[in-house]
Design a protein around this motif. Structure first.
Motif, PDB file in Angstrom:
ATOM      1  N   ARG A  34       6.631  12.202  -2.970  1.00 54.39           N
ATOM      2  CA  ARG A  34       5.708  12.878  -3.893  1.00 54.39           C
ATOM      3  C   ARG A  34       5.160  11.897  -4.915  1.00 54.39           C
ATOM      4  NH1 ARG A  34       8.134  17.915  -6.594  1.00 54.39           N
ATOM      5  NH2 ARG A  34       6.506  17.267  -8.000  1.00 54.39           N
ATOM      6  N   TYR A  35       6.028  11.067  -5.470  1.00 51.27           N
ATOM      7  CA  TYR A  35       5.615  10.077  -6.462  1.00 51.27           C
ATOM      8  C   TYR A  35       4.596   9.113  -5.871  1.00 51.27           C
ATOM      9  CZ  TYR A  35       5.792   6.239  -9.773  1.00 51.27           C
ATOM     10  OH  TYR A  35       5.444   5.252 -10.661  1.00 51.27           O
ATOM     11  N   ILE A  36       4.864   8.624  -4.677  1.00 52.08           N
ATOM     12  CA  ILE A  36       3.950   7.671  -4.032  1.00 52.08           C
ATOM     13  C   ILE A  36       2.600   8.328  -3.758  1.00 52.08           C
ATOM     14  CG2 ILE A  36       3.532   6.375  -1.899  1.00 52.08           C
ATOM     15  CD1 ILE A  36       6.552   5.701  -1.909  1.00 52.08           C
ATOM     16  N   GLU A  37       2.602   9.572  -3.316  1.00 55.77           N
ATOM     17  CA  GLU A  37       1.341  10.288  -3.067  1.00 55.77           C
ATOM     18  C   GLU A  37       0.522  10.409  -4.346  1.00 55.77           C
ATOM     19  OE1 GLU A  37       2.179  14.084  -1.316  1.00 55.77           O
ATOM     20  OE2 GLU A  37       3.009  13.208   0.508  1.00 55.77           O
ATOM     21  N   GLN A  38       1.184  10.676  -5.454  1.00 52.98           N
ATOM     22  CA  GLN A  38       0.486  10.821  -6.732  1.00 52.98           C
ATOM     23  C   GLN A  38      -0.081   9.488  -7.210  1.00 52.98           C
ATOM     24  OE1 GLN A  38       3.480  12.522  -9.261  1.00 52.98           O
ATOM     25  NE2 GLN A  38       3.235  14.581  -8.427  1.00 52.98           N
ATOM     26  N   GLN A  39       0.634   8.405  -6.955  1.00 50.60           N
ATOM     27  CA  GLN A  39       0.198   7.093  -7.418  1.00 50.60           C
ATOM     28  C   GLN A  39      -0.967   6.562  -6.584  1.00 50.60           C
ATOM     29  OE1 GLN A  39       1.486   5.696 -10.276  1.00 50.60           O
ATOM     30  NE2 GLN A  39       2.467   7.691 -10.309  1.00 50.60           N
ATOM     31  N   ASP A  45      16.129  12.618  -2.845  1.00 47.72           N
ATOM     32  CA  ASP A  45      15.505  11.405  -3.373  1.00 47.72           C
ATOM     33  C   ASP A  45      14.286  11.012  -2.553  1.00 47.72           C
ATOM     34  OD1 ASP A  45      17.451  11.253  -5.341  1.00 47.72           O
ATOM     35  OD2 ASP A  45      18.608   9.679  -4.321  1.00 47.72           O
ATOM     36  N   LEU A  46      14.397  11.115  -1.238  1.00 46.59           N
ATOM     37  CA  LEU A  46      13.277  10.767  -0.368  1.00 46.59           C
ATOM     38  C   LEU A  46      12.093  11.685  -0.606  1.00 46.59           C
ATOM     39  CD1 LEU A  46      12.022   9.098   1.857  1.00 46.59           C
ATOM     40  CD2 LEU A  46      13.204  10.556   3.533  1.00 46.59           C
ATOM     41  N   TYR A  47      12.352  12.972  -0.736  1.00 45.19           N
ATOM     42  CA  TYR A  47      11.281  13.928  -1.024  1.00 45.19           C
ATOM     43  C   TYR A  47      10.576  13.567  -2.331  1.00 45.19           C
ATOM     44  CZ  TYR A  47       9.009  18.251  -2.444  1.00 45.19           C
ATOM     45  OH  TYR A  47       8.084  19.171  -2.883  1.00 45.19           O
ATOM     46  N   GLU A  48      11.377  13.268  -3.352  1.00 44.61           N
ATOM     47  CA  GLU A  48      10.804  12.954  -4.660  1.00 44.61           C
ATOM     48  C   GLU A  48      10.021  11.646  -4.648  1.00 44.61           C
ATOM     49  OE1 GLU A  48      14.053  13.141  -7.427  1.00 44.61           O
ATOM     50  OE2 GLU A  48      14.212  15.316  -7.235  1.00 44.61           O
ATOM     51  N   GLY A  62       0.846  -1.178   0.000  1.00 43.03           N
ATOM     52  CA  GLY A  62       0.000   0.000   0.000  1.00 43.03           C
ATOM     53  C   GLY A  62       0.886   1.234   0.000  1.00 43.03           C
ATOM     54  N   SER A  63       0.346   2.351  -0.466  1.00 43.44           N
ATOM     55  CA  SER A  63       1.163   3.559  -0.578  1.00 43.44           C
ATOM     56  C   SER A  63       1.759   3.972   0.764  1.00 43.44           C
ATOM     57  CB  SER A  63       0.364   4.707  -1.190  1.00 43.44           C
ATOM     58  OG  SER A  63      -0.781   4.987  -0.428  1.00 43.44           O
ATOM     59  N   ARG A  64       1.016   3.828   1.827  1.00 36.54           N
ATOM     60  CA  ARG A  64       1.529   4.189   3.160  1.00 36.54           C
ATOM     61  C   ARG A  64       2.676   3.259   3.565  1.00 36.54           C
ATOM     62  NH1 ARG A  64      -2.686   5.517   7.551  1.00 36.54           N
ATOM     63  NH2 ARG A  64      -2.198   7.609   6.899  1.00 36.54           N
ATOM     64  N   GLU A  65       2.490   1.949   3.346  1.00 34.18           N
ATOM     65  CA  GLU A  65       3.545   0.987   3.676  1.00 34.18           C
ATOM     66  C   GLU A  65       4.797   1.217   2.827  1.00 34.18           C
ATOM     67  OE1 GLU A  65       1.154  -2.529   2.849  1.00 34.18           O
ATOM     68  OE2 GLU A  65       1.665  -3.231   4.857  1.00 34.18           O
ATOM     69  N   ALA A  66       4.598   1.457   1.544  1.00 38.75           N
ATOM     70  CA  ALA A  66       5.725   1.690   0.640  1.00 38.75           C
ATOM     71  C   ALA A  66       6.516   2.919   1.078  1.00 38.75           C
ATOM     72  CB  ALA A  66       5.232   1.857  -0.795  1.00 38.75           C
ATOM     73  N   ALA A  67       5.813   3.994   1.402  1.00 30.98           N
ATOM     74  CA  ALA A  67       6.481   5.218   1.838  1.00 30.98           C
ATOM     75  C   ALA A  67       7.244   4.982   3.137  1.00 30.98           C
ATOM     76  CB  ALA A  67       5.467   6.343   2.011  1.00 30.98           C
ATOM     77  N   GLU A  68       6.648   4.254   4.063  1.00 26.32           N
ATOM     78  CA  GLU A  68       7.308   3.986   5.344  1.00 26.32           C
ATOM     79  C   GLU A  68       8.555   3.122   5.147  1.00 26.32           C
ATOM     80  OE1 GLU A  68       6.496   1.858   9.660  1.00 26.32           O
ATOM     81  OE2 GLU A  68       4.796   2.258   8.341  1.00 26.32           O
TER      82      GLU A  68
END
Length: 80
Positions: free
Chosen positions: A62-67, A56-59, A11-17
């Protein structure tokens, strides 16, 4: 030799974490090396790498939020 760290749908939250934690470990590694290194050239290189990792982390966030939704992640370490 190859070590698979992860492979699958997240999930986007898990991926970001997961990505955030991995990058923070790498940043902490460089910060600890800066404290131990006395060579100015090495310190500057590590500071530049930390800035690059933060960017890289910032980018990626952002990518994960958009997806949104689920993302496929795969990460391997290759020893050569």
């Amino acid at each position: 030799m190859q070590i698979q760290l992860f492979k699958g749908q997240f999930g986007s939250r898990e991926a970001a974490e997961l990505i955030t934690r991995l990058i923070h470990v790498k940043i902490k590694y460089h910060e600890e090396k800066i404290q131990k290194d006395s060579a100015e050239e090495d310190i500057k290189m590590r500071e530049a790498r930390i800035r690059e990792l933060q960017k890289d982390l910032y980018e990626v966030r952002r990518y994960i939020e958009q997806q949104g939704g689920y993302l496929s992640l795969q990460s391997d370490i290759q020893l050569v």
